[in-house]
Design a protein around this motif. Structure first.
Motif, PDB file in Angstrom:
ATOM      1  N   GLU A  33       0.852  -1.185   0.000  1.00  0.00           N
ATOM      2  CA  GLU A  33       0.000   0.000   0.000  1.00  0.00           C
ATOM      3  C   GLU A  33       0.890   1.238   0.000  1.00  0.00           C
ATOM      4  N   GLY A  34       0.587   2.189  -0.888  1.00  0.00           N
ATOM      5  CA  GLY A  34       1.380   3.413  -0.937  1.00  0.00           C
ATOM      6  C   GLY A  34       1.149   4.124  -2.250  1.00  0.00           C
ATOM      7  N   ARG A  35       1.829   5.237  -2.429  1.00  0.00           N
ATOM      8  CA  ARG A  35       1.492   6.073  -3.580  1.00  0.00           C
ATOM      9  C   ARG A  35       2.069   5.571  -4.901  1.00  0.00           C
ATOM     10  N   ASP A  36       3.055   4.709  -4.849  1.00  0.00           N
ATOM     11  CA  ASP A  36       3.729   4.308  -6.085  1.00  0.00           C
ATOM     12  C   ASP A  36       3.842   2.796  -6.244  1.00  0.00           C
ATOM     13  N   VAL A  37       3.111   2.051  -5.458  1.00  0.00           N
ATOM     14  CA  VAL A  37       3.330   0.594  -5.475  1.00  0.00           C
ATOM     15  C   VAL A  37       2.861  -0.061  -6.778  1.00  0.00           C
ATOM     16  N   GLY A  38       1.804   0.495  -7.377  1.00  0.00           N
ATOM     17  CA  GLY A  38       1.320  -0.100  -8.627  1.00  0.00           C
ATOM     18  C   GLY A  38       2.075   0.394  -9.849  1.00  0.00           C
ATOM     19  N   THR A  39       2.673   1.565  -9.742  1.00  0.00           N
ATOM     20  CA  THR A  39       3.353   2.155 -10.898  1.00  0.00           C
ATOM     21  C   THR A  39       4.856   1.880 -10.899  1.00  0.00           C
ATOM     22  N   VAL A  40       5.508   2.115  -9.779  1.00  0.00           N
ATOM     23  CA  VAL A  40       6.973   2.045  -9.725  1.00  0.00           C
ATOM     24  C   VAL A  40       7.490   0.766  -9.061  1.00  0.00           C
ATOM     25  N   VAL A  41       6.945   0.457  -7.909  1.00  0.00           N
ATOM     26  CA  VAL A  41       7.522  -0.643  -7.114  1.00  0.00           C
ATOM     27  C   VAL A  41       7.175  -2.008  -7.692  1.00  0.00           C
ATOM     28  N   PHE A  42       5.890  -2.224  -7.949  1.00  0.00           N
ATOM     29  CA  PHE A  42       5.454  -3.528  -8.459  1.00  0.00           C
ATOM     30  C   PHE A  42       4.604  -3.384  -9.718  1.00  0.00           C
ATOM     31  N   PRO A  43       5.229  -2.967 -10.827  1.00  0.00           N
ATOM     32  CA  PRO A  43       4.427  -2.837 -12.044  1.00  0.00           C
ATOM     33  C   PRO A  43       3.842  -4.179 -12.500  1.00  0.00           C
ATOM     34  N   GLN A  44       4.423  -5.274 -12.020  1.00  0.00           N
ATOM     35  CA  GLN A  44       3.953  -6.611 -12.412  1.00  0.00           C
ATOM     36  C   GLN A  44       2.969  -7.201 -11.398  1.00  0.00           C
ATOM     37  N   ALA A  45       2.455  -6.386 -10.473  1.00  0.00           N
ATOM     38  CA  ALA A  45       1.560  -6.900  -9.418  1.00  0.00           C
ATOM     39  C   ALA A  45       0.405  -7.713  -9.994  1.00  0.00           C
ATOM     40  N   ASP A  46      -0.004  -8.744  -9.275  1.00  0.00           N
ATOM     41  CA  ASP A  46      -1.092  -9.615  -9.747  1.00  0.00           C
ATOM     42  C   ASP A  46      -2.434  -8.901  -9.709  1.00  0.00           C
ATOM     43  N   VAL A  47      -2.613  -8.070  -8.701  1.00  0.00           N
ATOM     44  CA  VAL A  47      -3.841  -7.288  -8.575  1.00  0.00           C
ATOM     45  C   VAL A  47      -3.435  -5.850  -8.294  1.00  0.00           C
ATOM     46  N   LYS A  48      -4.015  -4.932  -9.071  1.00  0.00           N
ATOM     47  CA  LYS A  48      -3.699  -3.510  -8.870  1.00  0.00           C
ATOM     48  C   LYS A  48      -4.975  -2.720  -8.678  1.00  0.00           C
ATOM     49  N   VAL A  49      -5.010  -1.973  -7.607  1.00  0.00           N
ATOM     50  CA  VAL A  49      -6.195  -1.160  -7.330  1.00  0.00           C
ATOM     51  C   VAL A  49      -5.768   0.279  -7.108  1.00  0.00           C
ATOM     52  N   PHE A  50      -6.512   1.208  -7.676  1.00  0.00           N
ATOM     53  CA  PHE A  50      -6.333   2.620  -7.337  1.00  0.00           C
ATOM     54  C   PHE A  50      -7.591   3.034  -6.592  1.00  0.00           C
ATOM     55  N   LEU A  51      -7.419   3.268  -5.291  1.00  0.00           N
ATOM     56  CA  LEU A  51      -8.564   3.576  -4.447  1.00  0.00           C
ATOM     57  C   LEU A  51      -8.702   5.087  -4.330  1.00  0.00           C
ATOM     58  N   THR A  52      -9.899   5.564  -4.575  1.00  0.00           N
ATOM     59  CA  THR A  52     -10.089   7.014  -4.510  1.00  0.00           C
ATOM     60  C   THR A  52     -11.372   7.330  -3.746  1.00  0.00           C
ATOM     61  N   ALA A  53     -11.620   8.589  -3.514  1.00  0.00           N
ATOM     62  CA  ALA A  53     -12.824   9.000  -2.802  1.00  0.00           C
ATOM     63  C   ALA A  53     -13.149  10.430  -3.174  1.00  0.00           C
ATOM     64  N   ASP A  54     -14.359  10.677  -3.617  1.00  0.00           N
ATOM     65  CA  ASP A  54     -14.654  12.035  -4.070  1.00  0.00           C
ATOM     66  C   ASP A  54     -14.880  13.014  -2.918  1.00  0.00           C
ATOM     67  N   ALA A  55     -15.055  12.503  -1.713  1.00  0.00           N
ATOM     68  CA  ALA A  55     -15.231  13.366  -0.543  1.00  0.00           C
ATOM     69  C   ALA A  55     -14.031  14.304  -0.389  1.00  0.00           C
ATOM     70  N   ARG A  56     -12.922  13.818  -0.790  1.00  0.00           N
ATOM     71  CA  ARG A  56     -11.657  14.539  -0.770  1.00  0.00           C
ATOM     72  C   ARG A  56     -11.760  15.876  -1.518  1.00  0.00           C
ATOM     73  N   GLU A  57     -12.332  15.801  -2.694  1.00  0.00           N
ATOM     74  CA  GLU A  57     -12.435  17.011  -3.516  1.00  0.00           C
ATOM     75  C   GLU A  57     -13.407  18.012  -2.895  1.00  0.00           C
ATOM     76  N   ARG A  58     -14.467  17.515  -2.344  1.00  0.00           N
ATOM     77  CA  ARG A  58     -15.455  18.407  -1.719  1.00  0.00           C
ATOM     78  C   ARG A  58     -14.827  19.210  -0.596  1.00  0.00           C
ATOM     79  N   ALA A  59     -13.837  18.634   0.040  1.00  0.00           N
ATOM     80  CA  ALA A  59     -13.218  19.287   1.197  1.00  0.00           C
ATOM     81  C   ALA A  59     -12.654  20.658   0.844  1.00  0.00           C
ATOM     82  N   PHE A  60     -12.228  20.841  -0.414  1.00  0.00           N
ATOM     83  CA  PHE A  60     -11.648  22.122  -0.816  1.00  0.00           C
ATOM     84  C   PHE A  60     -12.653  23.259  -0.725  1.00  0.00           C
ATOM     85  N   ARG A  61     -13.925  22.929  -0.851  1.00  0.00           N
ATOM     86  CA  ARG A  61     -14.940  23.988  -0.888  1.00  0.00           C
ATOM     87  C   ARG A  61     -15.490  24.315   0.497  1.00  0.00           C
ATOM     88  N   LEU A  62     -15.070  23.575   1.467  1.00  0.00           N
ATOM     89  CA  LEU A  62     -15.614  23.786   2.811  1.00  0.00           C
ATOM     90  C   LEU A  62     -14.741  24.742   3.620  1.00  0.00           C
TER      91      LEU A  62
END
Ligand code: DC
Length: 241
Positions: A125-154
């Motif tokens: 788990e980390g910011r670069d594990v799917g791109t840099v560290v383990f490009p050959q990973a068996d399962v790759k997930v990019f987990l996101t959440a739109d609540a994050r963006e809303r926070a800018f307006r609060l």
């Protein structure tokens, strides 16, 4: 088996990775904890976290690994010492971003991450594990959440002593919707905002910028419950064997 979970701060990737690791008996490779351990080592040895050369030397000498504590939870080990608690100190929070931005530090940690994954099944788990560290990973997930963006307006609503719950300290039934019911609603935006800003800095940075691997499966955690996210990843693991 290598499972890689990338995503911005606040998307819930740590909690999700921990749950999947527990369910499937994988080692949780918390890459952020490794950068934190190097930061702690620098602080302990009086090395300035802004000094790229000195920090790089510390990283080259340090050995970070993971163990199991008395209660069965995973521990973070630095040169054989348990530093699980120390790496969450505010002093580390303040300095880890600088430490993790240095090229030689990243190279040293990536090498150690690959060594750990060569010896056992891992969920990384980390910011670069799917791109840099383990490009050959068996399962790759990019987990996101739109609540994050809303926070800018609060608006910012700092409440002395209460506005920012400890990271990962609070869990709710939704991955990104923690705090609800446990803190006044006005408390939530500010802690999210802090995380969101860090996420934005992460996308802009030069080294290991935050981004999804082209072959990663995008999961928006704000539309699913925690268990649904975990189930989805476990099913992806079942499909690849
Ligand atoms: O997820 P965290 O807060 O424990 O991460 C600590 C710091 O390390 C944070 O500034 C992001 C950075 N990091 C990184 O640069 N690369 C990773 N693979 C994981 C974390």
């Amino acid at each position: 088996m290598i499972v890689a979970i990338d995503g911005p701060a606040g998307s819930g990737k740590s909690s999700v990775a921990r749950a999947v690791a527990r369910r499937r008996g994988l080692m949780l490779l918390d890459t952020g904890a490794m950068y934190r351990a190097i930061t702690w080592r620098c602080l302990m040895r009086g090395v300035s976290c802004e000094d790229e050369g000195a920090v790089s030397r510390e990283a080259a000498q340090a050995r970070v690994s993971f163990g199991v504590g008395d209660d069965g939870s995973q521990t973070v080990m630095l040169d054989g010492d348990d530093v699980t608690r120390q790496i969450r100190l505010p002093e580390v929070d303040r300095n880890v971003s600088a430490v993790s931005s240095f090229k030689a530090v990243r190279e040293a940690m990536v090498a150690q991450q690959r060594q750990l994954a060569a010896a056992q099944d891992v969920i990384a788990e980390g910011r670069d594990v799917g791109t840099v560290v383990f490009p050959q990973a068996d399962v790759k997930v990019f987990l996101t959440a739109d609540a994050r963006e809303r926070a800018f307006r609060l608006p910012l609503i700092p409440l002395a002593g209460a506005w920012c719950p400890r990271r990962r300290g609070v869990r709710g039934d939704r991955v990104a919707g923690f705090c609800k019911g446990r803190f006044p609603v006005s408390v939530i935006p500010f802690c999210r905002l802090k995380r969101a800003r860090r996420g934005r800095a992460g996308r802009a940075r030069a080294r290991a910028p935050l981004g999804a691997a082209a072959d990663a499966v995008l999961i928006d955690s704000s539309r699913l419950t925690f268990d649904e996210v975990v189930d989805r990843i476990v099913r992806m693991m079942d499909r690849v064997g």
